[in-house]
Design an enzyme around this catalytic site. Structure first.
Site: not given
Length: 267
Positions: A39, A97
């Protein structure tokens, strides 16, 4: 240690925008914050948390290991970098992830490294994200089902992911729903709008309450304080069995997140 039912997501939020969102969220009463290495906002999340004055012991911080850092020699060093950016000695939940594209790094290797990170006290719990039934089984074979706190998956009324949910539940693995509002696509659904009107609630509150009633954790994001406050109220919304049955009929395998070269073969 349980995973909070309602947390604050930070996907796609950058710079001052994410600082403001986390600050406003903490002021509103959120105590669970979800971020990830990819992110690119861990430092800003850490700064907002530090400035909030909320004691670390009251927070539940999640971050996720990116695919470039899945190998045994990279996972823990990359986590230590994340902890430095987040200004904390540990995270409460550390996730893989995405599975390694093409199996370049074996599940056994990165799950073992993840378990080692927990043993070192760098994270309280470990888990996975975007894992299929087959990949969950490989993760279980590597570290045991009891070690896997959650599988964070795309899950909303248009993609209810029942096969993955059923398998996870059968092994005691919690489900975290991301994109619960389907980028807002479900908010204009006539069924959702009707249930919202019935309860004097917003469509977003209905969808979040639906997911939480099914036992999932949710991590919606917002840049608006009014929406942050409103989403929190979903915890108090009690949907009926009839409401739940109506939302169950909305399943349409409407997957929104499936990056080419990254996504596994979905169930």
């Amino acid at each position: 240690m349980s995973i909070p039912a309602l947390g604050l997501g930070t996907f796609r939020l950058q710079g001052q925008v994410v600082i403001d969102s986390v600050r406003n969220g903490l002021e509103a009463g959120y105590r669970a914050i979800d971020t990830a290495q990819i992110y690119g906002n861990e430092a800003e999340v850490g700064a907002a948390i530090a400035a909030s004055g909320v004691p670390r012991s009251e927070l539940f911080i999640t971050t996720k290991i990116w695919i470039d850092n899945l190998s045994r020699d990279k996972l823990i060093p990359s986590l230590k970098d994340s902890l430095a950016r987040l200004r904390t000695d540990y995270v409460d939940l550390l996730l893989i992830h995405w599975p390694s594209p093409g199996g370049a790094v074996p599940v056994q290797e990165f799950m073992t490294a993840l378990a080692q990170a927990r043993e070192l006290g760098l994270t309280r719990q470990i888990g996975v994200s975007n894992f299929t039934v087959e990949l969950m089984q490989q993760a279980i074979d590597a570290v045991g089902a009891e070690a896997i706190a959650t599988n964070q998956i795309e899950l909303h009324p248009y993609l209810q992911n029942r096969k993955v949910v059923e398998f996870a539940r059968g092994h005691g693995i919690h489900i975290t729903s991301y994109m619960t509002l389907a980028y807002g696509k479900v908010l204009g659904d006539p069924v959702i709008e009707k249930i919202a009107a019935l309860h004097g609630a917003t469509p977003a509150q209905v969808v979040l309450a639906w997911a939480m009633k099914l036992g999932y954790a949710v991590i919606p994001s917002s840049t608006r304080r009014a929406n942050l406050d409103s989403n929190l109220k979903a915890r108090d919304l009690q949907l009926s069995d009839e409401d739940m049955a109506q939302i169950a009929t909305l399943e349409r395998n409407g997957r929104l997140t499936s990056p080419e070269g990254l996504a596994p073969v979905w169930d």
